[in-house]
Motif scaffolding. Structure first.
Motif, PDB file in Angstrom:
ATOM      1  N   LEU A   1       0.829  -1.201   0.000  1.00 60.60           N
ATOM      2  CA  LEU A   1       0.000   0.000   0.000  1.00 60.60           C
ATOM      3  C   LEU A   1       0.866   1.255   0.000  1.00 60.60           C
ATOM      4  O   LEU A   1       0.519   2.261  -0.627  1.00 60.60           O
TER       5      LEU A   1
ATOM      6  N   ARG B   1       2.068   1.931  -3.511  1.00 62.13           N
ATOM      7  CA  ARG B   1       0.958   2.432  -4.322  1.00 62.13           C
ATOM      8  C   ARG B   1       0.621   3.869  -3.950  1.00 62.13           C
ATOM      9  O   ARG B   1       0.336   4.696  -4.807  1.00 62.13           O
TER      10      ARG B   1
ATOM     11  N   TRP C   1     -12.049   7.632  -4.856  1.00 59.69           N
ATOM     12  CA  TRP C   1     -11.058   8.173  -3.925  1.00 59.69           C
ATOM     13  C   TRP C   1     -11.547   9.514  -3.359  1.00 59.69           C
ATOM     14  O   TRP C   1     -11.302   9.841  -2.204  1.00 59.69           O
TER      15      TRP C   1
ATOM     16  N   TYR D   1     -10.327   5.505   2.320  1.00 60.41           N
ATOM     17  CA  TYR D   1     -10.201   4.658   1.128  1.00 60.41           C
ATOM     18  C   TYR D   1      -9.026   3.697   1.276  1.00 60.41           C
ATOM     19  O   TYR D   1      -9.124   2.526   0.902  1.00 60.41           O
TER      20      TYR D   1
ATOM     21  N   ALA E   1      -8.919  -0.638   1.615  1.00 57.79           N
ATOM     22  CA  ALA E   1      -7.999  -1.542   0.915  1.00 57.79           C
ATOM     23  C   ALA E   1      -7.289  -2.466   1.902  1.00 57.79           C
ATOM     24  O   ALA E   1      -7.030  -3.627   1.589  1.00 57.79           O
ATOM     25  N   ARG E   2      -6.983  -1.964   3.078  1.00 57.38           N
ATOM     26  CA  ARG E   2      -6.320  -2.811   4.087  1.00 57.38           C
ATOM     27  C   ARG E   2      -7.231  -3.945   4.542  1.00 57.38           C
ATOM     28  O   ARG E   2      -6.759  -4.984   4.965  1.00 57.38           O
TER      29      ARG E   2
ATOM     30  N   HIS F   1      -9.374  -5.535   2.558  1.00 63.54           N
ATOM     31  CA  HIS F   1      -9.553  -6.509   1.484  1.00 63.54           C
ATOM     32  C   HIS F   1      -8.467  -7.580   1.596  1.00 63.54           C
ATOM     33  O   HIS F   1      -7.302  -7.254   1.833  1.00 63.54           O
TER      34      HIS F   1
ATOM     35  N   ARG G   1      -5.641  -6.792  -0.536  1.00 66.25           N
ATOM     36  CA  ARG G   1      -5.233  -5.391  -0.399  1.00 66.25           C
ATOM     37  C   ARG G   1      -5.536  -4.582  -1.670  1.00 66.25           C
ATOM     38  O   ARG G   1      -4.824  -3.641  -1.995  1.00 66.25           O
ATOM     39  N   LEU G   2      -6.612  -4.964  -2.383  1.00 65.00           N
ATOM     40  CA  LEU G   2      -6.994  -4.238  -3.588  1.00 65.00           C
ATOM     41  C   LEU G   2      -7.820  -3.010  -3.216  1.00 65.00           C
ATOM     42  O   LEU G   2      -8.583  -3.028  -2.251  1.00 65.00           O
ATOM     43  N   PHE G   3      -7.664  -1.962  -4.008  1.00 67.09           N
ATOM     44  CA  PHE G   3      -8.503  -0.780  -3.836  1.00 67.09           C
ATOM     45  C   PHE G   3      -9.900  -1.094  -4.370  1.00 67.09           C
ATOM     46  O   PHE G   3     -10.072  -1.934  -5.259  1.00 67.09           O
TER      47      PHE G   3
ATOM     48  N   ASP H   1     -10.407  -1.026  -8.094  1.00 65.14           N
ATOM     49  CA  ASP H   1      -9.828  -2.177  -8.790  1.00 65.14           C
ATOM     50  C   ASP H   1     -10.713  -3.408  -8.636  1.00 65.14           C
ATOM     51  O   ASP H   1     -10.890  -4.173  -9.586  1.00 65.14           O
TER      52      ASP H   1
ATOM     53  N   GLN I   1      -6.109  -5.220 -11.231  1.00 64.06           N
ATOM     54  CA  GLN I   1      -5.185  -5.360 -10.112  1.00 64.06           C
ATOM     55  C   GLN I   1      -3.855  -4.723 -10.497  1.00 64.06           C
ATOM     56  O   GLN I   1      -3.521  -4.629 -11.672  1.00 64.06           O
TER      57      GLN I   1
END
Length: 171
Positions: free
Chosen positions: A12, A15, A108, A138, A142-143, A145, A148-150, A153, A159
């Protein structure tokens, strides 16, 4: 130079660093596009035609992201941070999927911008605070998931992968 892909998702923090670098690069694109818009429309006041300017910038940014994501899967910032966007089968994005990802990437900012509008905030500190809280929320999503996908995505079937340059052979 050939590229080596990793099955491991980028962290993360990498990214987010790419996201911040992208913002710096986009400043120049938005500046030039805004200047072009004001020259073509003979805009004499910053508030004159502001909604048309916002729409124009939305399209310019869309063209930028959709083109890069569907032609190689990397923007300039993503190349610098060795990130590539692919679909779930690790194939390059089509223009349609890239466009969907672009539209969904506004998640976002949209909740924070909506709260600014609904609360009728005008203070620069309150606006940036709301945007910062929205971005932090946001990232937190993701954390949660497993991969760790946004969210954008997940919804667009994309991905991010790590793609390090392969080492050159000496001699």
């Amino acid at each position: 130079m050939s590229e080596a892909s990793s099955t491991e998702a980028p962290s993360l923090m990498r990214r987010l660093a790419s996201f911040m670098y992208e913002g710096v690069l986009l400043f120049g694109i938005v500046f030039v596009a805004g200047y072009l818009f004001s020259a073509l429309t003979q805009q004499r006041h910053a508030l004159q035609g502001q909604h048309a300017l916002q729409g124009f910038l939305f399209i310019v940014l869309g063209v930028y992201f959709i083109w890069f994501w569907s032609h190689g899967g990397q923007t300039v910032a993503m190349k610098a941070w060795h990130l590539r966007v692919v679909d779930r089968q690790r194939q390059p994005l089509t223009q349609g999927r890239a466009a969907l990802r672009y539209l969904l990437a506004w998640l976002w900012f949209l909740p924070a911008l909506l709260s600014v509008w609904l609360m009728d905030l005008h203070s620069l500190g309150a606006i940036f605070g709301s945007l910062g809280a929205g971005v932090a929320a946001y990232l937190l999503i993701a954390r949660l998931h497993p991969s760790r996908l946004f969210l954008h995505d997940v919804l667009s079937g994309c991905q991010l992968i790590t793609e390090q340059p392969a080492l050159k052979a000496k001699g």
